[in-house]
Scaffold this motif. Structure first.
Motif, PDB file in Angstrom:
ATOM      1  N   ASP A 134       0.752  -1.221  -0.055  1.00 44.66           N
ATOM      2  CA  ASP A 134      -0.004  -0.010  -0.193  1.00 44.66           C
ATOM      3  C   ASP A 134       0.544   1.364   0.087  1.00 44.66           C
ATOM      4  O   ASP A 134       0.287   2.285  -0.558  1.00 44.66           O
ATOM      5  N   SER A 135       2.169   1.172   0.394  1.00 46.81           N
ATOM      6  CA  SER A 135       2.831   2.447   0.492  1.00 46.81           C
ATOM      7  C   SER A 135       3.540   2.967  -0.875  1.00 46.81           C
ATOM      8  O   SER A 135       3.876   4.030  -0.922  1.00 46.81           O
ATOM      9  N   ILE A 156       3.565  19.636 -17.553  1.00 48.22           N
ATOM     10  CA  ILE A 156       3.145  18.108 -17.203  1.00 48.22           C
ATOM     11  C   ILE A 156       2.891  18.072 -15.847  1.00 48.22           C
ATOM     12  O   ILE A 156       3.718  18.487 -14.808  1.00 48.22           O
ATOM     13  N   GLU A 157       1.625  17.341 -15.418  1.00 50.30           N
ATOM     14  CA  GLU A 157       1.243  17.052 -14.171  1.00 50.30           C
ATOM     15  C   GLU A 157       0.963  15.736 -13.719  1.00 50.30           C
ATOM     16  O   GLU A 157       0.385  15.124 -14.557  1.00 50.30           O
ATOM     17  N   LEU A 158       1.742  15.051 -12.536  1.00 45.77           N
ATOM     18  CA  LEU A 158       1.466  13.611 -12.269  1.00 45.77           C
ATOM     19  C   LEU A 158       0.430  13.645 -11.367  1.00 45.77           C
ATOM     20  O   LEU A 158       0.162  14.221 -10.587  1.00 45.77           O
ATOM     21  N   GLN A 159      -0.428  12.480 -11.733  1.00 47.79           N
ATOM     22  CA  GLN A 159      -1.529  12.212 -10.943  1.00 47.79           C
ATOM     23  C   GLN A 159      -1.565  10.736 -10.579  1.00 47.79           C
ATOM     24  O   GLN A 159      -1.193  10.079 -11.561  1.00 47.79           O
ATOM     25  N   VAL A 160      -1.928  10.548  -9.233  1.00 48.04           N
ATOM     26  CA  VAL A 160      -1.959   8.859  -8.908  1.00 48.04           C
ATOM     27  C   VAL A 160      -3.412   8.594  -8.603  1.00 48.04           C
ATOM     28  O   VAL A 160      -4.068   9.248  -7.837  1.00 48.04           O
ATOM     29  N   LEU A 161      -3.727   7.651  -9.732  1.00 49.08           N
ATOM     30  CA  LEU A 161      -5.341   7.370  -9.365  1.00 49.08           C
ATOM     31  C   LEU A 161      -5.241   6.400  -8.315  1.00 49.08           C
ATOM     32  O   LEU A 161      -4.610   5.246  -8.140  1.00 49.08           O
ATOM     33  N   ARG A 162      -6.462   6.525  -7.368  1.00 45.36           N
ATOM     34  CA  ARG A 162      -6.573   5.473  -6.189  1.00 45.36           C
ATOM     35  C   ARG A 162      -7.741   4.548  -6.614  1.00 45.36           C
ATOM     36  O   ARG A 162      -8.764   4.807  -7.340  1.00 45.36           O
ATOM     37  N   ARG A 220      -0.604   5.435 -12.354  1.00 42.22           N
ATOM     38  CA  ARG A 220       0.153   6.872 -12.500  1.00 42.22           C
ATOM     39  C   ARG A 220      -0.223   7.339 -13.945  1.00 42.22           C
ATOM     40  O   ARG A 220       0.043   6.577 -14.852  1.00 42.22           O
ATOM     41  N   VAL A 221      -0.812   8.616 -14.014  1.00 39.05           N
ATOM     42  CA  VAL A 221      -1.009   9.252 -15.218  1.00 39.05           C
ATOM     43  C   VAL A 221      -0.436  10.783 -15.206  1.00 39.05           C
ATOM     44  O   VAL A 221      -0.047  11.212 -14.304  1.00 39.05           O
ATOM     45  N   LEU A 222      -0.007  11.136 -16.331  1.00 35.23           N
ATOM     46  CA  LEU A 222       0.520  12.467 -16.719  1.00 35.23           C
ATOM     47  C   LEU A 222      -0.664  13.222 -17.408  1.00 35.23           C
ATOM     48  O   LEU A 222      -1.163  12.715 -18.433  1.00 35.23           O
TER      49      LEU A 222
END
Length: 129
Positions: A15-16, A123-129, A23-25
């Motif tokens: 989970d960490s 560019i922006e990093l987004q982490v989908l949960r 991960r999406v940009l």
């Protein structure tokens, strides 16, 4: 019962760190509006993650963000490319030579025009949960 406990403990132990597939940009502000959009992680290239634009895979080609191991005196750099028929690559934007590319992901800023319209993207990093 043992399987369920083992499965749950594996899920909690991982989970960490986010799943790379989550991960999406988000690319925005590029002079070429076709470059803007959401890019999902799609394997590795030259030891770093490769990202492919979600809705660009079609018969005309696709947009990718890849790490380029340049030859000669040039340091490695990140580049946004247009790939046509898995043969022809056209670099559209790339990171400036003074931008640190040692990280595992492309930088948010420090992009310049290569073969495409100004301005270069951010560019922006987004982490989908």
């Amino acid at each position: 019962f043992i399987y369920i406990v083992l499965r749950l403990s594996l899920m909690l132990s991982n989970d960490s760190s986010p799943d790379p597939r989550s991960r999406v940009l988000i690319v925005s502000g590029a002079g070429n509006e076709k470059v803007n959009g959401t890019y999902v992680e799609d394997g590795n290239e030259n030891g770093k993650p490769r990202f492919v634009q979600c809705h660009s895979a079609n018969k005309q080609g696709e947009y990718k963000i890849v790490y380029n191991l340049s030859e000669g005196d040039c340091p490695p750099f990140w580049v946004i490319v247009y790939n046509h028929d898995d043969e022809d690559f056209l670099g559209l934007y790339h990171t400036e030579s003074n931008v640190c590319t040692n990280g595992q992901l492309p930088p948010a800023v420090g992009w310049v025009n290569y073969h495409d319209a100004a301005p270069p993207p951010t560019i922006e990093l987004q982490v989908l949960r």
